[in-house]
Design an enzyme around this catalytic site. Structure first.
Site, short mmCIF file in Angstrom:
data_model
loop_
_atom_site.label_atom_id
_atom_site.label_comp_id
_atom_site.label_asym_id
_atom_site.label_seq_id
_atom_site.Cartn_x
_atom_site.Cartn_y
_atom_site.Cartn_z
N HIS A 1 53.86 53.74 45.75
CA HIS A 1 55.32 53.92 45.87
C HIS A 1 55.92 52.62 46.43
O HIS A 1 55.87 52.39 47.63
CB HIS A 1 55.63 55.10 46.80
CG HIS A 1 57.09 55.44 46.89
ND1 HIS A 1 57.54 56.74 46.83
CD2 HIS A 1 58.19 54.68 47.04
CE1 HIS A 1 58.85 56.76 46.95
NE2 HIS A 1 59.27 55.51 47.09
N HIS B 1 65.97 45.85 52.02
CA HIS B 1 67.40 45.64 51.86
C HIS B 1 67.76 44.38 52.63
O HIS B 1 67.23 44.18 53.73
CB HIS B 1 68.21 46.80 52.45
CG HIS B 1 68.02 48.11 51.75
ND1 HIS B 1 68.71 48.46 50.62
CD2 HIS B 1 67.19 49.14 52.02
CE1 HIS B 1 68.32 49.67 50.22
NE2 HIS B 1 67.40 50.11 51.05
N LYS C 1 60.22 59.81 37.86
CA LYS C 1 60.62 60.05 39.25
C LYS C 1 61.95 60.78 39.31
O LYS C 1 62.90 60.38 38.63
CB LYS C 1 60.74 58.69 39.96
CG LYS C 1 61.33 58.74 41.36
CD LYS C 1 60.31 59.15 42.40
CE LYS C 1 60.94 59.33 43.77
NZ LYS C 1 60.78 58.19 44.65
N HIS D 1 59.34 49.76 46.16
CA HIS D 1 60.63 49.31 45.63
C HIS D 1 60.59 47.80 45.53
O HIS D 1 60.68 47.11 46.54
CB HIS D 1 61.77 49.78 46.54
CG HIS D 1 61.88 51.27 46.60
ND1 HIS D 1 62.55 52.01 45.67
CD2 HIS D 1 61.32 52.17 47.46
CE1 HIS D 1 62.44 53.30 45.95
NE2 HIS D 1 61.69 53.42 47.04
N ARG E 1 62.69 46.11 43.58
CA ARG E 1 64.05 45.63 43.32
C ARG E 1 64.08 44.73 42.09
O ARG E 1 63.13 44.68 41.32
CB ARG E 1 64.63 44.89 44.55
CG ARG E 1 64.48 45.63 45.89
CD ARG E 1 65.09 47.01 45.89
NE ARG E 1 65.17 47.56 47.24
CZ ARG E 1 65.26 48.85 47.52
NH1 ARG E 1 65.28 49.75 46.57
NH2 ARG E 1 65.36 49.26 48.77
N HIS F 1 56.38 60.39 49.99
CA HIS F 1 56.66 60.13 51.41
C HIS F 1 56.90 61.40 52.23
O HIS F 1 57.98 61.60 52.78
CB HIS F 1 57.83 59.15 51.59
CG HIS F 1 58.99 59.36 50.65
ND1 HIS F 1 59.66 60.54 50.53
CD2 HIS F 1 59.61 58.51 49.80
CE1 HIS F 1 60.63 60.41 49.65
NE2 HIS F 1 60.62 59.19 49.19
N ASP G 1 56.39 53.19 50.16
CA ASP G 1 57.86 53.25 50.10
C ASP G 1 58.47 52.00 50.72
O ASP G 1 59.53 52.08 51.36
CB ASP G 1 58.39 54.53 50.76
CG ASP G 1 59.85 54.80 50.42
OD1 ASP G 1 60.36 54.21 49.46
OD2 ASP G 1 60.47 55.61 51.13
N HIS H 1 61.19 62.79 45.05
CA HIS H 1 61.76 62.59 46.38
C HIS H 1 62.15 64.00 46.85
O HIS H 1 63.17 64.53 46.44
CB HIS H 1 62.97 61.66 46.32
CG HIS H 1 63.53 61.37 47.69
ND1 HIS H 1 63.53 60.13 48.24
CD2 HIS H 1 64.06 62.20 48.62
CE1 HIS H 1 64.06 60.19 49.46
NE2 HIS H 1 64.40 61.44 49.71
#
Ligand code: NCD
Ligand code: ZN
Length: 343
Positions: free
Chosen positions: A13, A255, A102, A15, A17, A178, A251, A141
């Site tokens: 899992h 950011h 997902k 991200h 981006r 998660h 996860d 999720h």
């Protein structure tokens, strides 16, 4: 023990981006993982179709190919399942290389503003049926944003939906992503072999106190929100117990600093730069360092029916300080010491 060697990880899992942030963050995961599941909640372009999958895969490969000592890393692609996702889109995405779909329920996390309204809708049920038919796992999720439901309760109120799906689609592989509560851990344990859960490193470290109990800590804010002590204990027990239903999905959710440190901060914890080091510390503290490799590099592959990764990484016990910031993002445990280093 002063050294630990692990088969290259599967981070189920991630991200990654897009754009400049992809270039910043991907090298960390690629350094120690053989594979990573690329989550589809990208913006401005979300990953919804086979075309999107090909586009995102190309973007990731371009960054990898540009790295010195090109690491042996394979991105595992996904699409986001929305109310308007059709069985045809599932087949097309699978042909384009997607290995999972997902679901983000509407409004529960970063970039879920077009998430699924209704898990029992006729249309999405046909889509779940198609996923079961073609053998594409459903990653969820597992939270619901309902009226008069606190953010801390969102995972628990989702669990009946999970059980209904498991009942309706008995051959569909489902991953509850998660997990953050003891009740979710217990629920997963009671389900069949086709239902598993990922666990993040930060949910093994944090409780709600670490988010809002001593000043508001935006870099610990994530969804699902970290919960209580008994919940964290249950997660540590699940991760370190050797139960193959629980495997790593970090996860890692970067950011830019200014998107975290503001009036309406984004949710997501950036663990990629510290992940194996942090996990070694957690598993050592639990007295189960010997079980770390199962969690990071075996159980996920087994669930997805993938061969184990080739190659290994070595961690050595040597204190180091996590930087306060890495390019545009503040990493988890910034400015604090970790006990294990990646050799
Ligand atoms: C994730 C993100 O930033 O994309 N945020 C988070 O808090 N975990 C999305 C998600 O996995 O919920
Ligand atoms: Zn995520």
């Amino acid at each position: 023990m002063e050294r630990v060697t692990l088969r290259r990880l599967d981070d189920m899992h991630c991200h990654f981006r897009t754009g400049p942030l992809l270039t910043e963050v991907l090298p960390f995961t690629a350094q120690y993982a053989g594979r990573g599941i690329a989550m589809p909640n990208t913006r401005p372009r979300a990953i919804l179709t086979g075309k999107d999958v090909a586009w995102y895969h190309d973007g990731i490969m371009r960054v990898l190919d540009g790295l010195l000592n090109r690491p042996t890393f394979e991105p595992l692609m996904t699409i986001e399942i929305r109310d308007n996702t059709t069985p045809e889109m599932i087949v097309e995405a699978q042909n384009a290389g997607a290995m999972a779909g997902k679901v983000y329920p509407l409004g529960v996390t970063t970039n879920s503003n077009e998430g699924l309204h209704n898990f029992s809708g006729r249309r999405v049920s046909r889509t779940f049926q198609a996923m079961q038919d073609v053998g594409i796992p459903l990653l969820i999720h597992g939270e619901l944003d309902q009226e008069r439901t606190l953010v801390t309760q969102r995972e628990e109120v989702f669990l009946p939906t999970l059980l209904r799906l498991a009942c309706k689609f008995p051959n569909l592989k489902i991953v509850l992503e998660h997990v953050s509560t003891k009740v979710a851990v217990e629920t997963i344990k009671q389900c069949g072999e086709n239902i598993a859960a990922t666990i993040t490193a930060h949910h093994l470290c944090l409780t709600l106190n670490d988010v809002i109990g001593d000043g508001i800590k935006p870099h610990h804010a994530c969804m699902p929100i970290p919960k209580g002590f008994a919940d964290r204990d249950a997660l540590i027990e699940a991760a370190t117990s050797g139960n193959p239903k629980f495997f790593l999905g970090s996860d890692t959710a970067p950011h830019p600093k200014e998107r975290k440190e503001c009036a309406r901060g984004a949710c997501g914890v950036y663990t990629a730069p510290v992940l194996p080091q942090l996990l070694a510390e957690i598993f050592e503290k639990a007295g189960h360092l010997d079980r770390l490799e199962n969690f990071t590099s075996r159980f996920g592959a087994m669930f997805y029916g993938l061969p184990l990764n080739e190659g290994s990484i070595t961690l050595t016990k040597k204190e180091w300080m996590v930087p306060n910031q890495i390019k545009s993002v503040v990493p988890f445990r910034a400015g604090t010491k970790l006990q294990w280093q990646l050799a």
